[in-house]
Design an enzyme around this catalytic site. Sequence first.
Site, PDB file in Angstrom:
ATOM      1  N   GLY C 149      -2.237  12.464  -6.541  1.00  0.00           N
ATOM      2  CA  GLY C 149      -1.146  12.730  -7.573  1.00  0.00           C
ATOM      3  C   GLY C 149      -1.392  14.197  -8.107  1.00  0.00           C
ATOM      4  N   CYS C 150      -0.148  14.665  -8.427  1.00  0.00           N
ATOM      5  CA  CYS C 150       0.191  15.935  -8.928  1.00  0.00           C
ATOM      6  C   CYS C 150      -0.525  16.385 -10.261  1.00  0.00           C
ATOM      7  CB  CYS C 150       1.506  16.198  -9.156  1.00  0.00           C
ATOM      8  SG  CYS C 150       2.329  15.233 -10.341  1.00  0.00           S
TER       9      CYS C 150
END
EC number: 1.2.1.38
Lengths: 346, 346, 346, 346
Positions: C149-150
């Site tokens: 995920g970012c």
Amino acid sequence: MIRVGIVGATGYSGVELIRLLAGHPHVQVANLYSSSAEGEALDSVLPHVQHVSLPQLSAIDAEQMSAANDVVFLATPAGVSAELSPELLKRGARVIDLSGDFRLESGEVYRQWYKREPAPGEWLDRAVYGLAEWNAAQVAGAQLVANPGCYPTAALLALIPLAQSGWVNPRSWIVDAKSGVSGAGRGVSLGVHFSEINDSIHAYKVAQHQHTPEIEQELSKKGGVEHVVQFTPHLVPMTRGILVTAYGQLERAVTTDEVHQLYRSAYEGKPFVRLRKPGSHPRTKEVYGSNYCDISVHVDERTGRVIVLSVIDNMVKGAAGQAVQNMNLMFGWPEATGLPLVPLFP
Amino acid sequence: MIRVGIVGATGYSGVELIRLLAGHPHVQVANLYSSSAEGEALDSVLPHVQHVSLPQLSAIDAEQMSAANDVVFLATPAGVSAELSPELLKRGARVIDLSGDFRLESGEVYRQWYKREPAPGEWLDRAVYGLAEWNAAQVAGAQLVANPGCYPTAALLALIPLAQSGWVNPRSWIVDAKSGVSGAGRGVSLGVHFSEINDSIHAYKVAQHQHTPEIEQELSKKGGVEHVVQFTPHLVPMTRGILVTAYGQLERAVTTDEVHQLYRSAYEGKPFVRLRKPGSHPRTKEVYGSNYCDISVHVDERTGRVIVLSVIDNMVKGAAGQAVQNMNLMFGWPEATGLPLVPLFP
Amino acid sequence: MIRVGIVGATGYSGVELIRLLAGHPHVQVANLYSSSAEGEALDSVLPHVQHVSLPQLSAIDAEQMSAANDVVFLATPAGVSAELSPELLKRGARVIDLSGDFRLESGEVYRQWYKREPAPGEWLDRAVYGLAEWNAAQVAGAQLVANPGCYPTAALLALIPLAQSGWVNPRSWIVDAKSGVSGAGRGVSLGVHFSEINDSIHAYKVAQHQHTPEIEQELSKKGGVEHVVQFTPHLVPMTRGILVTAYGQLERAVTTDEVHQLYRSAYEGKPFVRLRKPGSHPRTKEVYGSNYCDISVHVDERTGRVIVLSVIDNMVKGAAGQAVQNMNLMFGWPEATGLPLVPLFP
Amino acid sequence: MIRVGIVGATGYSGVELIRLLAGHPHVQVANLYSSSAEGEALDSVLPHVQHVSLPQLSAIDAEQMSAANDVVFLATPAGVSAELSPELLKRGARVIDLSGDFRLESGEVYRQWYKREPAPGEWLDRAVYGLAEWNAAQVAGAQLVANPGCYPTAALLALIPLAQSGWVNPRSWIVDAKSGVSGAGRGVSLGVHFSEINDSIHAYKVAQHQHTPEIEQELSKKGGVEHVVQFTPHLVPMTRGILVTAYGQLERAVTTDEVHQLYRSAYEGKPFVRLRKPGSHPRTKEVYGSNYCDISVHVDERTGRVIVLSVIDNMVKGAAGQAVQNMNLMFGWPEATGLPLVPLFP
């Protein structure tokens, strides 16, 4: 104290009306109407008004609305007022309509540009176009005020003095306008998606925007001849503000100072038009949150053109503020009552 | 591999050149020059280039610069190139000048609009105006390329086909342009203060911007008659991007499709001009970080005008990207070498 | 040249993959898949890719997708990959999943934080967590890579060296993260409305964001003990970028220089982690458009805490760029192939 | 009507004072002082106040200032008030100082964090810290009010109730704060350059910001034990607003509702603190242009922490608005006089 009702209270123009009316000395916000959120408190939808004393949201009901308010503001999408306003007016209500439904005198022109059915002609005839600086007397006696569009407000205040002067070719007008995104309302779409709008600019509805005939109608009326306007709106990555950059072809040689003097005379005593130094460049931020329209004029002797710059806050002078100004005129109060707003800077 | 030198490496155009040249297959960034930071590493001033392999900043020295580089890019403020370029050229260097010092053929016009002394006439005569899509052959043989200004690039690509067509009154052009703030450079002033610029828009230098004669000169040369342009720049709260909204008065009846077809022919085979659908509205974000110029055309039959919209990234097609495109032409490489940049979206 | 397929090509991660893969020397973008726009050209939905040579959008079909691509990227909303990936994997396809469906090893934890059914356990077991700097060897041999995920990417690169050091109380972590709006995707909602987001900041999902267990899982694995993280995301009025400000309570006295040295060793030879000067403050703009993660460390001896700052471009290192980096590892190419991206500044 | 003088009238806090005082029923803005622009009209420097009736800018002169005003606001850079205020106070003037010069009780602590000489100790002793919600009685009797810093206002309103409760480890506080750019003032520097700030976020002065001891001093006084705060400010690409995200380690098990109840009691009857629903996420835009501080609380039972979110408009509650609130207390008027400001939304 008069009782005021606001229809479309959960939209941006509606909450801006609430902000302004909350500071008005002669007004009680008596009723808020919403087709989508009746029975709720406004701060459940818009928490920024928590602690502001406000009525709950009510359903739309012409009978109740007419009886319970001294004036009703309609901050509704196109088409709603065309149906609702006649119901209110018949029952004696006074109405200030912020939508475009009663601005155009010709139903045919409305149909052509708005692509929908116009309001009944009998009511169109009774509506007064509420550009307060130019139509104060008619507004004072009106039952139905058509509050001007955001772009037309900035364009007309910028151009009417020149339209009246006869100095400019009436078919030469180009109005290149730049608006913040709040003008598009609170509805969701890709067109207002932050990631698509931020750090970008684009034009839209070139040659097709429905504010075109509104600007032309009023310039023509004030100028006494037919005026034709090339109007181009743009979306700017900012929340509020409209800048109009308007161009006209001069038909006689005039100087920047002469045009400046023309405007000085035209707007003398008008509290919300601020004529800026000749050759200066007003910024939308300089009127942020206020009801001012700042204007500067430039004559380019090299090209024989006059360029007029005007800025407004589209939510205030372009919508809710001008509506309050019109209400003041209708009830005989000084025009600026409740609106002595110093712009928020920076 | 050729050796490239960049003067003004710590400015925005300079670092954009570095970004683009770092991906160019035939180029070694051999020398960086700065009048303010010699002896330092560029990443001490601009940390975003840390880990990018680059030479230290050197002092400006015409002798060394001519000997150590196959081509020198000047990304310097107005006035610097007028003095430095002749020194480089005399020593045989090839120069691509991103400033305005060699764009105007007439020293007198330069003096009038730039309010400073022009470069020597003998060198002005030898400069080639580097609008790559229109002057590719001359650029290929040039020793000195005057890289076009950001606004003129967007305006000229938008208007030259029509100027050549003869369909538009050549004195009727209005170029209403909107730019991001990076065009103002990295220098500090109230004019680029975030709190003054954010959430606001304003025009500047109405009727007085120095890019006006540059646009007129090239339109007139391509059109074969004198063209006069009303040019108005605006500052938009965004970092990059220029949108030109241009208006011309048609002298014969043409349709949007005919104008579109005219542009299709004009830009066939040009890799960096993208003709968008007739009647569409390109956004600056759609060319962000790329060397594209996107153009759409609109004819308003009601007013007899043509409206052309064009967008560029002012740092790329409006400065560093077009400079690399010109370098490619000068060295005989395909125009798009090192520039196959897909825009960064969103 | 390998053939690559992208599912979810019309979303922001999808188009960022296209931007990056268009410049990759060993890749052909062979197939684009979209559940909403099959049969169309991508540039009809996203005009910024006009002139970029791309296949039409196809419907999702596991059989065709497995046969026609050497690797498939899934840039799809939560839940899609959990169903689609097993179909592809069974048919022998290699898959890089940009969604969260295969990042958590425990289906139970996924159910708790994502509020939906997890992917089948047999496939969860085979997925490799694609944090390229730390799991390169496993990624190289993977059939299914769960792209981080970012927020976890920025947080884990910032914290793993300290988690391994044992210098910090593993239950003391606070990760205060700030993201641009593109992380929310292209879907429309009031949450991404320009007028609501511009000139404003807010936290969201305090104590409840689904990236919390992802950060904890990987810190615990790398640190060898259980780590607990207080994670708070914020939405910032910018398009791209994530800044993580992370706090840990030191369990022994160390200096900023010692921590800096720890990180220097940890990231030696890693092309995409740039350790910035001790005590400096990286900006998201300094990695804009690139695959870099810039990190700086600060020890506050007064409070006994270590503060780590890290910045990434959420669309690149936080999504599409790291996915390409993982593809490079899977196919045995140097990690940075096709990704030598100098950040776009300003 | 009292006569008010403003020193530093051309800065952002100065013009915000003018905006607020222009709507105050008991105040006449009698004198404006500026060290840089004496003799000029304010609207020559700040055109947004054109048409607002204001005195010309005067030179700084302690004698005149004391005689001609009932109260003097100092909106000046650090160091100015330390010298000027004693001169005014000796002559009997009442002073509200918006700078940090009189906020810290210990000159030594001031010297350490501000890196400059403190004000004389005798005057430091007489200053009252003007956090209106907590020190109303002392402010009422003060000759010199030290108006709180912008960050401390948001942090202290967020944390004092918990500091008094004893529920939180007093050495565990982490205050992660995010501010708009107007807090940096109107001075020009690369640090406020639009192109560097827009579309980016960064932390600054990690572990070193001078507001740290101010927050600790007041928390310790209200809490009755020493509190230690890890304070990290960030610059956000917006003009106005501060969001504080504060974390504390709970020393006993409490629920979100219990903490909410604690705050409800603490701020009952306080007109400018709005306690938002437990678990909600206030936005800076929801207090834009107003004197509100909106607060919400969250207990994370998983980690044993309490997270408090608070938002203010840094120019209003964080500077000019709180100064007016303090003036109201000093002159015995209701606290909200002249400040019934509905936030500007959107």
